[in-house]
Design an enzyme around this catalytic site. Sequence first.
Site, PDB file in Angstrom:
ATOM      1  N   HIS A 318       0.855  -1.258   0.003  1.00  0.00           N
ATOM      2  CA  HIS A 318       0.014  -0.146  -0.028  1.00  0.00           C
ATOM      3  C   HIS A 318       0.829   1.347   0.006  1.00  0.00           C
ATOM      4  O   HIS A 318       0.236   2.269  -0.453  1.00  0.00           O
ATOM      5  CB  HIS A 318      -1.014   0.000   1.013  1.00  0.00           C
ATOM      6  CG  HIS A 318      -2.050  -0.882   1.123  1.00  0.00           C
ATOM      7  ND1 HIS A 318      -2.186  -2.122   1.257  1.00  0.00           N
ATOM      8  CD2 HIS A 318      -3.336  -0.418   0.641  1.00  0.00           C
ATOM      9  CE1 HIS A 318      -3.258  -2.500   1.094  1.00  0.00           C
ATOM     10  NE2 HIS A 318      -4.249  -1.714   0.694  1.00  0.00           N
ATOM     11  N   GLY A 319       2.005   1.315   0.577  1.00  0.00           N
ATOM     12  CA  GLY A 319       2.615   2.289   0.732  1.00  0.00           C
ATOM     13  C   GLY A 319       4.251   2.195   1.127  1.00  0.00           C
ATOM     14  O   GLY A 319       4.392   1.344   1.930  1.00  0.00           O
TER      15      GLY A 319
END
Length: 492
Positions: A318-319
């Site tokens: 996701h990040g």
Amino acid sequence: MLFNSIPFLIFFSIVYLLYWAIPKEIRKYFLLITGIGFYAYFSLALTVHFLIVIGINYLLYRKIKESPTKFWIGFTVTINLINLGFFKYIYFFSKVLADLTNYPFFKQVPDLIHIALPLAISFYTFQVIAAAVDTYRDSSKPLVRVEDYFLFVAFFPVLIAGPIMRMSDFFPNLDKLTPSKEKMYRASYLLMSGLVKKVLVADPMSLTISPVFGSPAEYDSFSLFIAGICYAIQVYSDFSGLTDMARSVALYLGFETPENFKAPFFSTSGRELWKRWHITLSFWLRDYIYFPLGGSRKGELRTYLNLIIIMTLGGFWHGADYTFICWGFYWGVILAGERYLEDNLGWKLTPEKNKLLIVLKALIVFVLFSISGLMFRSNNATNMVEHFHGIFTHFSHSLEVMFVGDSNQWLVSATSLLGNGSSFRFQHIENLERIFYTSIALLFFHHIQYVPEFWDRIRKHDVWLVPVLGIVTIFLLATLSQDGGEFIYYRF
């Protein structure tokens, strides 16, 4: 080109009219051109990179089909992960090295190397890896032609939003590119649903909680905690709204795409939640990481470790920040803990008949999700630590006690003359009335997904219901919409 923007409305109107006007035999070629044009709208230079990546993966796909060996599948997965890692994680790894070594060079990497993140690189990387692994596992299926493979990756409705499609989801659609009244009705409902979720629920909630996450040190305990509840509502409405619109656009073009949300906040366990939230990612992690790691076949401790690994990797996908790793690890521990309590201790954690216990357990799972949202939404690791620390320390009068004391009570009275109460108190989150109406919207959309027969009974009135709801939706968007930003998952 956001789905809820005027440029996309113009773009898709032209695409839609031309698409159904041209002969059926060339529709997929037209979609491929529009997909490349859609990507080029964001960056012409990165479009070249995008097409090169697809081309390389098609050559590797053919090689795996001809010679399904561990070397070729390993090489394909590795080269795609290197591509993803370079663009998405090079700054993160330099930050980790800077934190570990304190060496000046690693701190200067962001200033020395300027890297633009390619659009949808996280989504299409997982998509081409899935295609390669599926071909390795079963190479007997017919060879996919080069133009079909390019369209599979560059299909613009789901390119930036998911769901993460597999070859078995996509290619059967190519034989059914004919108009369908039922699909048009369903697409209209999904489009209205997505717009309402995004514009009328997610965007107002974003405006409410952004100041809290921007400066958690300035807010009281209640505000810091309730921000997690608000973010859970926002991220569901934003992401499920985005996928509703993506699936709607695909349906307008005749393509069926997988469901990505099924009333996740009605789940009574973490395991059930991740079968209902971002479904295509959850099953991707299961099929291509959890099972290859051994799943639950290699003993009890290995099962718990595998759960923690796949959720931590899911967070990292996701990040590129410590916050996402913490978020994934948190959920890995919860899933492993649930499995231990159920399988080893024999605790029944998921009530099935007692409605009160079902509601209570769903609330507990929702609170656990909201707590994880504090990690997911935090701007950086420092803010995340401040946020959690503040929940347990930022009581309404703590600043007065710390800085003023009984002997200087006059300071409190003096600052109160400014009209906003004491300056020695933490700020309080504003516009909490939004939680009420957004919660009602949340329950409504969950009810439709959780009890599909409710909506099926209404759909016999499609002929007049679609235009009426369309007019109501346009009216609500025109009168109640506020300034909102891009979709949360656009940056993944």
